[in-house]
Scaffold this motif. Structure first.
Motif, mmCIF file in Angstrom:
data_model
loop_
_atom_site.group_PDB
_atom_site.id
_atom_site.type_symbol
_atom_site.label_atom_id
_atom_site.label_comp_id
_atom_site.label_asym_id
_atom_site.label_seq_id
_atom_site.Cartn_x
_atom_site.Cartn_y
_atom_site.Cartn_z
ATOM 1 N N GLN A 1 20.714 83.111 82.382
ATOM 2 C CA GLN A 1 19.546 84.264 82.046
ATOM 3 C C GLN A 1 18.878 83.294 81.562
ATOM 4 O O GLN A 1 17.553 83.766 81.072
ATOM 5 C CB GLN A 1 19.957 85.155 80.796
ATOM 6 C CG GLN A 1 21.509 85.739 80.904
ATOM 7 C CD GLN A 1 21.398 86.963 80.285
ATOM 8 O OE1 GLN A 1 20.535 87.527 79.288
ATOM 9 N NE2 GLN A 1 22.287 87.610 80.355
ATOM 10 N N ILE A 2 18.099 81.812 81.844
ATOM 11 C CA ILE A 2 17.194 81.040 81.621
ATOM 12 C C ILE A 2 16.636 81.049 79.641
ATOM 13 O O ILE A 2 15.463 81.153 79.134
ATOM 14 C CB ILE A 2 15.653 81.129 82.107
ATOM 15 C CG1 ILE A 2 16.023 82.168 84.234
ATOM 16 C CG2 ILE A 2 15.187 80.417 82.756
ATOM 17 C CD1 ILE A 2 17.002 80.598 84.747
ATOM 18 N N ARG A 3 17.943 81.137 79.199
ATOM 19 C CA ARG A 3 17.528 81.069 77.739
ATOM 20 C C ARG A 3 18.133 79.943 77.240
ATOM 21 O O ARG A 3 19.421 79.536 76.663
ATOM 22 C CB ARG A 3 18.603 82.405 77.364
ATOM 23 C CG ARG A 3 18.043 83.459 77.454
ATOM 24 C CD ARG A 3 18.797 85.006 76.665
ATOM 25 N NE ARG A 3 18.877 84.916 74.917
ATOM 26 C CZ ARG A 3 19.436 85.950 74.758
ATOM 27 N NH1 ARG A 3 20.306 86.723 75.400
ATOM 28 N NH2 ARG A 3 19.476 85.302 73.281
ATOM 29 N N ILE A 4 17.106 78.746 77.324
ATOM 30 C CA ILE A 4 17.388 77.613 77.744
ATOM 31 C C ILE A 4 17.796 76.819 76.297
ATOM 32 O O ILE A 4 18.437 76.311 75.882
ATOM 33 C CB ILE A 4 16.293 76.551 78.313
ATOM 34 C CG1 ILE A 4 16.020 77.475 79.297
ATOM 35 C CG2 ILE A 4 16.371 75.410 78.251
ATOM 36 C CD1 ILE A 4 16.769 76.745 79.767
ATOM 37 N N GLY A 5 16.716 77.347 74.974
ATOM 38 C CA GLY A 5 17.109 77.007 73.687
ATOM 39 C C GLY A 5 18.644 77.123 73.445
ATOM 40 O O GLY A 5 19.558 76.697 72.953
ATOM 41 N N ASN A 6 19.016 78.763 73.646
ATOM 42 C CA ASN A 6 20.508 79.266 73.253
ATOM 43 C C ASN A 6 21.373 78.660 74.190
ATOM 44 O O ASN A 6 22.275 77.478 73.462
ATOM 45 C CB ASN A 6 20.690 80.229 73.238
ATOM 46 C CG ASN A 6 19.362 81.636 72.788
ATOM 47 O OD1 ASN A 6 18.399 81.826 73.388
ATOM 48 N ND2 ASN A 6 20.002 81.893 71.399
ATOM 49 N N SER A 7 21.236 78.343 75.350
ATOM 50 C CA SER A 7 22.173 76.880 76.049
ATOM 51 C C SER A 7 22.582 75.477 75.847
ATOM 52 O O SER A 7 23.352 75.601 75.495
ATOM 53 C CB SER A 7 22.318 76.764 77.178
ATOM 54 O OG SER A 7 20.600 76.424 77.086
ATOM 55 N N GLN A 8 21.270 75.257 75.060
ATOM 56 C CA GLN A 8 21.514 73.808 74.667
ATOM 57 C C GLN A 8 22.282 73.599 72.908
ATOM 58 O O GLN A 8 22.401 72.740 72.770
ATOM 59 C CB GLN A 8 20.075 73.229 74.258
ATOM 60 C CG GLN A 8 19.516 73.343 75.912
ATOM 61 C CD GLN A 8 18.312 72.415 76.289
ATOM 62 O OE1 GLN A 8 17.530 73.170 74.785
ATOM 63 N NE2 GLN A 8 17.543 71.934 76.665
ATOM 64 N N ASN A 9 22.111 74.707 72.833
ATOM 65 C CA ASN A 9 22.733 74.623 71.325
ATOM 66 C C ASN A 9 23.523 74.991 71.585
ATOM 67 O O ASN A 9 24.797 74.822 70.876
ATOM 68 C CB ASN A 9 22.290 76.538 70.565
ATOM 69 C CG ASN A 9 20.905 76.129 69.857
ATOM 70 O OD1 ASN A 9 20.253 74.379 69.666
ATOM 71 N ND2 ASN A 9 20.190 76.708 69.866
ATOM 72 N N ALA A 10 24.974 75.970 72.185
ATOM 73 C CA ALA A 10 25.683 76.364 72.801
ATOM 74 C C ALA A 10 26.594 74.959 73.115
ATOM 75 O O ALA A 10 27.388 74.555 72.961
ATOM 76 C CB ALA A 10 25.983 76.885 73.460
ATOM 77 N N PHE A 11 25.621 74.286 74.136
ATOM 78 C CA PHE A 11 26.718 73.060 74.441
ATOM 79 C C PHE A 11 26.747 71.768 73.885
ATOM 80 O O PHE A 11 27.606 71.111 73.038
ATOM 81 C CB PHE A 11 25.182 72.035 75.938
ATOM 82 C CG PHE A 11 25.326 73.201 77.192
ATOM 83 C CD1 PHE A 11 26.985 73.724 77.990
ATOM 84 C CD2 PHE A 11 24.549 73.627 77.797
ATOM 85 C CE1 PHE A 11 27.102 74.428 77.977
ATOM 86 C CE2 PHE A 11 25.029 74.600 78.681
ATOM 87 C CZ PHE A 11 26.180 75.252 79.125
ATOM 88 N N ASP A 12 25.573 72.146 72.823
ATOM 89 C CA ASP A 12 25.334 70.584 71.949
ATOM 90 C C ASP A 12 27.179 70.588 70.896
ATOM 91 O O ASP A 12 27.091 70.471 70.298
ATOM 92 C CB ASP A 12 24.339 70.612 70.884
ATOM 93 C CG ASP A 12 22.664 69.821 70.965
ATOM 94 O OD1 ASP A 12 23.054 69.625 72.270
ATOM 95 O OD2 ASP A 12 21.740 70.636 71.427
ATOM 96 N N LYS A 13 27.155 72.560 70.269
ATOM 97 C CA LYS A 13 28.290 72.342 69.360
ATOM 98 C C LYS A 13 29.639 71.857 69.956
ATOM 99 O O LYS A 13 30.313 71.420 69.349
ATOM 100 C CB LYS A 13 28.323 73.799 69.254
ATOM 101 C CG LYS A 13 27.244 74.086 68.350
ATOM 102 C CD LYS A 13 26.801 75.853 68.204
ATOM 103 C CE LYS A 13 25.754 75.971 67.096
ATOM 104 N NZ LYS A 13 26.077 77.349 66.708
ATOM 105 N N ALA A 14 29.424 72.653 71.348
ATOM 106 C CA ALA A 14 30.392 71.933 72.383
ATOM 107 C C ALA A 14 30.912 70.722 72.034
ATOM 108 O O ALA A 14 31.910 70.207 71.968
ATOM 109 C CB ALA A 14 30.433 73.011 73.936
ATOM 110 N N ILE A 15 30.234 69.660 72.479
ATOM 111 C CA ILE A 15 30.001 68.193 72.488
ATOM 112 C C ILE A 15 30.556 67.302 71.418
ATOM 113 O O ILE A 15 31.367 66.884 70.909
ATOM 114 C CB ILE A 15 28.739 67.759 72.825
ATOM 115 C CG1 ILE A 15 28.377 67.819 74.672
ATOM 116 C CG2 ILE A 15 28.754 66.578 72.260
ATOM 117 C CD1 ILE A 15 26.893 67.771 75.064
ATOM 118 N N LYS A 16 29.627 68.786 70.091
ATOM 119 C CA LYS A 16 29.962 68.543 68.573
ATOM 120 C C LYS A 16 31.957 68.090 68.748
ATOM 121 O O LYS A 16 32.999 67.458 67.754
ATOM 122 C CB LYS A 16 29.258 68.568 67.800
ATOM 123 C CG LYS A 16 28.476 67.857 67.552
ATOM 124 C CD LYS A 16 27.465 68.923 67.454
ATOM 125 C CE LYS A 16 25.569 68.209 66.767
ATOM 126 N NZ LYS A 16 25.146 69.324 65.514
#
Length: 205
Positions: free
Chosen positions: A159-174
């Motif tokens: 949905q091109i909600r880039i900031g939200n997607s980056q936050n979710a991916f960052d949490k997943a990596i942690k």
């Protein structure tokens, strides 16, 4: 580690097999599944795990056969239904795969992984809003799993909600430093972010 050798509860071995699969130790997981089935030849969970392994090994017929057996042994098991959905998808039957996951969610609405799986399939059908809703439900139920966060990241990304997607991916990596999926997603999000910021991006949108 350190558990007694004389454990006679098949649920312990299916649980440990599931943990081993999350870190890619298929051989050890297969051994534990075999021990579980020796103790309980009718363990639906054990057959569901066997089906997942067969899917990964591209043994499509075997995966479907074993997953269906898991469902037959315990029709009320959401785990068996999720395993069946993977087997059906491996045979390119997305409609059946989605139906199986929807049944898994109906059977166990608190199963975060089932909701994440449903999100993946909604994405496959192009239902982006439904995919995001299912992913958000998955994270609400189990926010401490890298997989649920990764699925949410991809749902936001579509949905091109880039900031939200980056936050979710960052949490997943942690949550799981070794997981490749959120790193892939984060890379795609950064590419999209860079494209949107480029002076020529409006010509592509």
């Amino acid at each position: 580690e350190g558990v007694p050798e004389d454990i006679s509860d098949p649920r312990f071995f299916t649980y440990r097999a599931a943990l081993l699969l999350t870190v890619g130790r298929v051989e050890g997981a297969s051994d534990d599944i075999a021990r579980a089935l020796k103790l309980d030849p009718f363990s639906s969970h054990a057959f569901a795990l066997q089906a997942i392994i067969a899917v990964v090994q591209n043994k499509r017929e075997r995966a479907l056969e074993v997953a269906q057996k898991a469902v037959d042994l315990d029709p009320e098991s959401s785990t068996a239904r999720v395993a069946l959905s993977y087997a059906q998808q491996s045979r390119f039957d997305l409609q059946a795969a989605r139906d199986s996951v929807q049944e898994a969610v109906r059977l166990n609405p608190e199963n975060g992984l089932a909701w994440a799986r449903l999100s993946e399939l909604w994405l496959s059908f192009g239902y982006l809003d439904r995919a995001l809703e299912a992913a958000q439900k998955a994270v609400a139920l189990n926010p401490n799993l890298a997989h649920t966060q990764s699925v949410l990241g991809f749902a936001y990304l579509t949905q091109i909600r880039i900031g939200n997607s980056q936050n979710a991916f960052d949490k997943a990596i942690k949550l799981d430093q070794a997981a490749p999926l959120p790193r892939l997603g984060l890379g795609l999000a950064k590419i999209r972010e860079g494209r949107d910021k480029a002076p020529w991006s409006r010509d592509l949108n």
